[in-house]
Design a protein around this motif. Structure first.
Motif, mmCIF file in Angstrom:
data_model
loop_
_atom_site.group_PDB
_atom_site.id
_atom_site.type_symbol
_atom_site.label_atom_id
_atom_site.label_comp_id
_atom_site.label_asym_id
_atom_site.label_seq_id
_atom_site.Cartn_x
_atom_site.Cartn_y
_atom_site.Cartn_z
ATOM 1 N N GLU A 178 0.817 -1.165 -0.064
ATOM 2 C CA GLU A 178 -0.145 -0.031 -0.046
ATOM 3 C C GLU A 178 0.907 1.191 0.030
ATOM 4 O O GLU A 178 0.911 2.073 0.865
ATOM 5 N N PRO A 179 1.661 1.319 -0.925
ATOM 6 C CA PRO A 179 2.717 2.567 -0.858
ATOM 7 C C PRO A 179 2.267 3.927 -1.099
ATOM 8 O O PRO A 179 2.817 4.841 -0.799
ATOM 9 N N CYS A 180 0.910 4.067 -1.513
ATOM 10 C CA CYS A 180 0.271 5.248 -1.886
ATOM 11 C C CYS A 180 -0.917 5.592 -0.873
ATOM 12 O O CYS A 180 -1.637 6.691 -1.162
ATOM 13 N N SER A 181 -1.136 4.678 -0.030
ATOM 14 C CA SER A 181 -2.123 4.984 0.658
ATOM 15 C C SER A 181 -2.396 6.244 1.642
ATOM 16 O O SER A 181 -3.723 6.558 1.877
ATOM 17 N N ALA A 182 -1.289 6.614 1.934
ATOM 18 C CA ALA A 182 -1.144 7.881 2.742
ATOM 19 C C ALA A 182 -0.740 9.045 2.200
ATOM 20 O O ALA A 182 -0.510 10.196 2.643
ATOM 21 N N LEU A 183 -0.830 8.885 0.719
ATOM 22 C CA LEU A 183 -0.388 10.157 -0.204
ATOM 23 C C LEU A 183 -1.520 10.897 -0.886
ATOM 24 O O LEU A 183 -2.535 10.078 -1.107
ATOM 25 N N ASP A 184 -1.316 12.211 -1.292
ATOM 26 C CA ASP A 184 -2.290 12.795 -1.909
ATOM 27 C C ASP A 184 -2.076 12.424 -3.280
ATOM 28 O O ASP A 184 -1.136 11.661 -3.847
ATOM 29 N N PRO A 185 -3.253 12.639 -4.311
ATOM 30 C CA PRO A 185 -3.099 12.238 -5.753
ATOM 31 C C PRO A 185 -1.849 12.588 -6.492
ATOM 32 O O PRO A 185 -1.307 11.824 -7.300
ATOM 33 N N VAL A 186 -1.308 13.767 -6.063
ATOM 34 C CA VAL A 186 -0.200 14.234 -6.968
ATOM 35 C C VAL A 186 1.078 13.273 -6.553
ATOM 36 O O VAL A 186 1.612 12.695 -7.376
ATOM 37 N N VAL A 207 1.008 -4.484 -3.218
ATOM 38 C CA VAL A 207 -0.408 -4.750 -2.516
ATOM 39 C C VAL A 207 -1.262 -3.496 -2.639
ATOM 40 O O VAL A 207 -0.644 -2.398 -2.050
ATOM 41 N N THR A 208 -2.528 -3.365 -3.007
ATOM 42 C CA THR A 208 -3.316 -2.291 -2.965
ATOM 43 C C THR A 208 -4.825 -2.641 -2.837
ATOM 44 O O THR A 208 -5.122 -3.783 -3.396
ATOM 45 N N HIS A 209 -5.413 -1.781 -1.882
ATOM 46 C CA HIS A 209 -6.886 -1.684 -1.975
ATOM 47 C C HIS A 209 -7.301 -1.007 -3.078
ATOM 48 O O HIS A 209 -8.700 -1.111 -3.510
ATOM 49 N N ASN A 210 -6.667 -0.373 -3.904
ATOM 50 C CA ASN A 210 -6.951 0.668 -4.842
ATOM 51 C C ASN A 210 -7.142 -0.072 -6.228
ATOM 52 O O ASN A 210 -6.200 -0.297 -7.000
ATOM 53 N N MET A 211 -8.337 -0.542 -6.562
ATOM 54 C CA MET A 211 -8.377 -1.403 -7.964
ATOM 55 C C MET A 211 -8.030 -0.560 -9.158
ATOM 56 O O MET A 211 -7.496 -1.040 -10.194
#
Length: 262
Positions: A178-186, A207-211
């Motif tokens: 989940e490397p991007c789950s705590a980050l903003d869209p940019v 691993v990602t929850h974001n399909m």
């Protein structure tokens, strides 16, 4: 499930992998092949064993006394589950976590930390710091303040610093939980663009929850789910990402990606 047609060489081969936390089974009979120098996404609802599976790949579960694995995970033919070469394994298989975790030291020292522990020369360490920051698309933003605290960086920069720290010891596989789950869209877009660049030289498993993210960045996708009794996670389907999202072979996969459950 074998590697799919056209996937190229296999980097990680998972064979009948089961995993336990004490008496509680977390994974059962997971089998699939992760192709080299591609991005493989692992998706599925919370609690289905995605992160546990990722942690088996570099034996991070060794830190938990009651944890144990059965089956095989072959990295270039050598079994991760039984190897005693843990230092070598963790150099080959790096990890980037959900939340950036900079060490309480300078930007330079964060990247140099592992190479120094390995006894590399100061000239080699200096070169690898620059190369790793460049590969993590961070050098241009920090090269004039390498002695600044790593905690002074933004969240997105800290995550790219974590990637640079991982790259510093020349891994072959990069695991991302989940490397991007705590980050903003940019910041998320920068990480995704970076993954596309790194794929040229590294095997990446995310691993990602974001399909939507899985569909954007990955070449192959594994869908995991808890068994009907909710006792353990299992692999439901593994396929090229476009096939899995557009023509899933299992009704449970279709139900998940269309939002009917999970």
């Amino acid at each position: 499930m074998r590697a799919v047609l056209g996937a190229g060489d296999t980097k990680l081969k998972v064979e009948q992998l089961s995993f336990y936390y004490g008496k509680n089974q977390a994974l059962k009979d997971v089998s699939f092949e992760i192709p080299e120098r591609r991005i493989t996404a692992i998706i599925g609802p919370s609690g289905c064993g995605k992160s546990t599976l990722l942690r088996v790949f570099n034996r991070m579960y060794d830190l938990i006394p009651s944890a144990r694995a059965g089956g095989k995970v072959l990295l270039d033919g050598e079994d991760v589950v039984t190897t005693r070469k843990l230092l070598e394994l963790r150099q080959k298989v790096g990890m980037v976590f959900q939340r950036p975790s900079p060490f309480p030291m300078s930007i330079r020292d964060n990247v140099a930390f592992a190479p120094r522990l390995l006894g590399w020369s100061s000239s080699r360490v200096k070169e690898v710091v620059r190369q790793s920051l460049e590969r993590a698309a961070l050098w241009d933003e920090v090269n004039d303040r390498l002695e600044a605290p790593a905690t002074s960086l933004s969240g997105g920069q800290q995550q790219r610093l974590a990637i640079a720290r991982c790259l510093a010891v020349s891994p072959e596989v990069i695991l991302m939980d989940e490397p991007c789950s705590a980050l903003d869209p940019v910041a998320t877009l920068k990480i995704e663009d970076l993954m596309a660049e790194l794929m040229r030289d590294y095997t990446i498993v995310i691993v990602t929850h974001n399909m939507q993210q899985a569909a954007r960045v990955s070449d192959y996708t594994a869908f995991m789910l808890m068994n009907p009794e909710g006792r353990y996670g299992e692999l439901i389907e593994f396929a090229p990402t476009a096939n899995l999202f557009n023509q899933p072979q299992d009704q449970r996969t279709e139900a998940y990606i269309t939002g009917r459950f999970g």
